[in-house]
Design a protein around this motif. Structure first.
Motif, PDB file in Angstrom:
ATOM      1  N   ALA A  90      56.676  47.478  65.898  1.00  0.00           N
ATOM      2  CA  ALA A  90      57.588  46.366  66.207  1.00  0.00           C
ATOM      3  C   ALA A  90      58.721  46.835  67.107  1.00  0.00           C
ATOM      4  O   ALA A  90      59.076  46.143  68.079  1.00  0.00           O
ATOM      5  CB  ALA A  90      58.139  45.761  64.921  1.00  0.00           C
ATOM      6  N   GLN A  91      59.293  47.996  66.813  1.00  0.00           N
ATOM      7  CA  GLN A  91      60.370  48.539  67.638  1.00  0.00           C
ATOM      8  C   GLN A  91      59.890  48.792  69.064  1.00  0.00           C
ATOM      9  O   GLN A  91      60.594  48.492  70.025  1.00  0.00           O
ATOM     10  CB  GLN A  91      60.926  49.836  67.028  1.00  0.00           C
ATOM     11  CG  GLN A  91      61.774  49.636  65.804  1.00  0.00           C
ATOM     12  CD  GLN A  91      63.088  48.966  66.153  1.00  0.00           C
ATOM     13  OE1 GLN A  91      63.806  49.402  67.034  1.00  0.00           O
ATOM     14  NE2 GLN A  91      63.386  47.883  65.475  1.00  0.00           N
ATOM     15  N   GLU A  92      58.689  49.337  69.202  1.00  0.00           N
ATOM     16  CA  GLU A  92      58.143  49.607  70.537  1.00  0.00           C
ATOM     17  C   GLU A  92      57.885  48.307  71.288  1.00  0.00           C
ATOM     18  O   GLU A  92      58.169  48.210  72.482  1.00  0.00           O
ATOM     19  CB  GLU A  92      56.857  50.437  70.442  1.00  0.00           C
ATOM     20  CG  GLU A  92      56.256  50.793  71.785  1.00  0.00           C
ATOM     21  CD  GLU A  92      57.190  51.603  72.681  1.00  0.00           C
ATOM     22  OE1 GLU A  92      57.121  51.422  73.920  1.00  0.00           O
ATOM     23  OE2 GLU A  92      57.977  52.424  72.186  1.00  0.00           O
ATOM     24  N   ARG A  93      57.359  47.301  70.598  1.00  0.00           N
ATOM     25  CA  ARG A  93      57.113  46.003  71.230  1.00  0.00           C
ATOM     26  C   ARG A  93      58.406  45.390  71.761  1.00  0.00           C
ATOM     27  O   ARG A  93      58.469  44.912  72.888  1.00  0.00           O
ATOM     28  CB  ARG A  93      56.482  45.046  70.207  1.00  0.00           C
ATOM     29  CG  ARG A  93      55.109  44.598  70.524  1.00  0.00           C
ATOM     30  CD  ARG A  93      54.541  43.534  69.608  1.00  0.00           C
ATOM     31  NE  ARG A  93      55.122  43.361  68.288  1.00  0.00           N
ATOM     32  CZ  ARG A  93      54.781  44.039  67.195  1.00  0.00           C
ATOM     33  NH1 ARG A  93      53.868  44.977  67.258  1.00  0.00           N
ATOM     34  NH2 ARG A  93      55.350  43.785  66.037  1.00  0.00           N
ATOM     35  N   ILE A  94      59.455  45.424  70.937  1.00  0.00           N
ATOM     36  CA  ILE A  94      60.738  44.841  71.320  1.00  0.00           C
ATOM     37  C   ILE A  94      61.337  45.601  72.511  1.00  0.00           C
ATOM     38  O   ILE A  94      61.744  45.005  73.502  1.00  0.00           O
ATOM     39  CB  ILE A  94      61.714  44.841  70.123  1.00  0.00           C
ATOM     40  CG1 ILE A  94      61.227  43.869  69.050  1.00  0.00           C
ATOM     41  CG2 ILE A  94      63.125  44.501  70.567  1.00  0.00           C
ATOM     42  CD1 ILE A  94      61.904  44.041  67.699  1.00  0.00           C
ATOM     43  N   ALA A  95      61.386  46.930  72.393  1.00  0.00           N
ATOM     44  CA  ALA A  95      61.975  47.754  73.460  1.00  0.00           C
ATOM     45  C   ALA A  95      61.173  47.624  74.759  1.00  0.00           C
ATOM     46  O   ALA A  95      61.751  47.504  75.843  1.00  0.00           O
ATOM     47  CB  ALA A  95      62.055  49.209  73.014  1.00  0.00           C
ATOM     48  N   SER A  96      59.850  47.612  74.648  1.00  0.00           N
ATOM     49  CA  SER A  96      59.007  47.493  75.836  1.00  0.00           C
ATOM     50  C   SER A  96      59.197  46.156  76.530  1.00  0.00           C
ATOM     51  O   SER A  96      59.201  46.079  77.762  1.00  0.00           O
ATOM     52  CB  SER A  96      57.531  47.678  75.472  1.00  0.00           C
ATOM     53  OG  SER A  96      57.298  49.004  75.077  1.00  0.00           O
ATOM     54  N   SER A  97      59.369  45.085  75.751  1.00  0.00           N
ATOM     55  CA  SER A  97      59.571  43.769  76.368  1.00  0.00           C
ATOM     56  C   SER A  97      60.909  43.721  77.096  1.00  0.00           C
ATOM     57  O   SER A  97      61.024  43.096  78.161  1.00  0.00           O
ATOM     58  CB  SER A  97      59.465  42.652  75.332  1.00  0.00           C
ATOM     59  OG  SER A  97      60.557  42.667  74.440  1.00  0.00           O
ATOM     60  N   ARG A  98      61.919  44.395  76.565  1.00  0.00           N
ATOM     61  CA  ARG A  98      63.223  44.453  77.242  1.00  0.00           C
ATOM     62  C   ARG A  98      63.106  45.207  78.562  1.00  0.00           C
ATOM     63  O   ARG A  98      63.631  44.778  79.595  1.00  0.00           O
ATOM     64  CB  ARG A  98      64.252  45.122  76.343  1.00  0.00           C
ATOM     65  CG  ARG A  98      64.606  44.301  75.132  1.00  0.00           C
ATOM     66  CD  ARG A  98      65.479  45.091  74.186  1.00  0.00           C
ATOM     67  NE  ARG A  98      65.806  44.298  73.010  1.00  0.00           N
ATOM     68  CZ  ARG A  98      66.288  44.799  71.891  1.00  0.00           C
ATOM     69  NH1 ARG A  98      66.510  46.105  71.785  1.00  0.00           N
ATOM     70  NH2 ARG A  98      66.559  44.022  70.870  1.00  0.00           N
ATOM     71  N   VAL A  99      62.425  46.335  78.528  1.00  0.00           N
ATOM     72  CA  VAL A  99      62.235  47.142  79.737  1.00  0.00           C
ATOM     73  C   VAL A  99      61.396  46.377  80.757  1.00  0.00           C
ATOM     74  O   VAL A  99      61.703  46.366  81.951  1.00  0.00           O
ATOM     75  CB  VAL A  99      61.595  48.506  79.372  1.00  0.00           C
ATOM     76  CG1 VAL A  99      61.077  49.223  80.608  1.00  0.00           C
ATOM     77  CG2 VAL A  99      62.603  49.376  78.626  1.00  0.00           C
ATOM     78  N   LYS A 100      60.354  45.715  80.278  1.00  0.00           N
ATOM     79  CA  LYS A 100      59.478  44.950  81.172  1.00  0.00           C
ATOM     80  C   LYS A 100      60.259  43.865  81.913  1.00  0.00           C
ATOM     81  O   LYS A 100      60.029  43.625  83.101  1.00  0.00           O
ATOM     82  CB  LYS A 100      58.335  44.331  80.378  1.00  0.00           C
ATOM     83  CG  LYS A 100      57.311  43.629  81.228  1.00  0.00           C
ATOM     84  CD  LYS A 100      56.172  43.095  80.378  1.00  0.00           C
ATOM     85  CE  LYS A 100      55.178  42.335  81.251  1.00  0.00           C
ATOM     86  NZ  LYS A 100      54.101  41.749  80.450  1.00  0.00           N
ATOM     87  N   ALA A 101      61.191  43.215  81.224  1.00  0.00           N
ATOM     88  CA  ALA A 101      62.006  42.174  81.863  1.00  0.00           C
ATOM     89  C   ALA A 101      62.820  42.751  83.016  1.00  0.00           C
ATOM     90  O   ALA A 101      62.937  42.133  84.082  1.00  0.00           O
ATOM     91  CB  ALA A 101      62.921  41.518  80.834  1.00  0.00           C
ATOM     92  N   VAL A 102      63.369  43.952  82.830  1.00  0.00           N
ATOM     93  CA  VAL A 102      64.142  44.598  83.901  1.00  0.00           C
ATOM     94  C   VAL A 102      63.209  45.001  85.043  1.00  0.00           C
ATOM     95  O   VAL A 102      63.535  44.790  86.217  1.00  0.00           O
ATOM     96  CB  VAL A 102      64.920  45.826  83.373  1.00  0.00           C
ATOM     97  CG1 VAL A 102      65.654  46.531  84.501  1.00  0.00           C
ATOM     98  CG2 VAL A 102      65.886  45.415  82.271  1.00  0.00           C
ATOM     99  N   LEU A 103      62.057  45.560  84.711  1.00  0.00           N
ATOM    100  CA  LEU A 103      61.092  45.955  85.742  1.00  0.00           C
ATOM    101  C   LEU A 103      60.671  44.755  86.589  1.00  0.00           C
ATOM    102  O   LEU A 103      60.583  44.850  87.821  1.00  0.00           O
ATOM    103  CB  LEU A 103      59.858  46.606  85.101  1.00  0.00           C
ATOM    104  CG  LEU A 103      60.066  47.955  84.422  1.00  0.00           C
ATOM    105  CD1 LEU A 103      58.820  48.374  83.653  1.00  0.00           C
ATOM    106  CD2 LEU A 103      60.463  49.022  85.425  1.00  0.00           C
ATOM    107  N   GLN A 104      60.446  43.618  85.945  1.00  0.00           N
ATOM    108  CA  GLN A 104      60.047  42.414  86.679  1.00  0.00           C
ATOM    109  C   GLN A 104      61.175  41.901  87.573  1.00  0.00           C
ATOM    110  O   GLN A 104      60.937  41.511  88.721  1.00  0.00           O
ATOM    111  CB  GLN A 104      59.593  41.320  85.706  1.00  0.00           C
ATOM    112  CG  GLN A 104      58.261  41.636  85.062  1.00  0.00           C
ATOM    113  CD  GLN A 104      57.880  40.643  83.976  1.00  0.00           C
ATOM    114  OE1 GLN A 104      58.716  39.953  83.401  1.00  0.00           O
ATOM    115  NE2 GLN A 104      56.590  40.585  83.680  1.00  0.00           N
TER     116      GLN A 104
END
Length: 144
Positions: A61-75
């Motif tokens: 769950a922590q990885e999913r949340i953190a990855s989605s935050r990073v993905k938003a910045v990457l996009q």
């Protein structure tokens, strides 16, 4: 002037302002953008049977949340035509992870959000941004 800019993200609205600022600065300076989201470590206790969530489920769950935050910045960076690299790290103290990541990536500038706490609330709760400012040798731009 700046060639490597780091913007930490916690997914909050105020952080989105810092992200927008970091992307704009990276565009102006032709800099590479880095982003980081810090995951919480599993709260181990003396009585493991009392944990409401199994460790692996918590980590996922922590990885999913953190990855989605990073993905938003990457996009957002990709849309603006800015090169960006994202990472997730686990740390007990996010400010320490941010400073360490800034050093590892050899960044010229950190762009962080201020959550605007004042008075006793700021004193009691502390601030990751304040701790980064206090301990980091890299220049830090605070966005309100």
């Amino acid at each position: 002037m700046f060639k490597r800019i780091l913007v930490p993200t916690d997914g909050s609205d105020i952080t989105s302002k810092a992200i927008d600022t970091a992307i704009a600065l990276a565009r102006v300076h032709g800099a590479k953008l880095y982003t980081i989201s810090v995951k919480e470590p599993f709260p181990y206790s003396a009585v493991s049977e009392m944990q409401p969530t199994p460790p692996q489920e918590f980590f996922d769950a922590q990885e999913r949340i953190a990855s989605s935050r990073v993905k938003a910045v990457l996009q957002a960076a990709e849309t603006a035509g800015v090169a960006c690299e994202g990472h997730t790290v686990e740390a007990l103290h996010p400010w320490e992870a941010i400073i360490e990541h800034a050093q590892l990536q050899n960044v010229d500038l950190l762009v962080m959000a201020s959550h605007g706490r004042r008075g006793v609330q700021a004193l009691l709760l502390g601030s990751e941004t304040q701790k980064v400012l206090t301990h980091c040798k890299t220049p830090v731009l605070i966005v309100r």
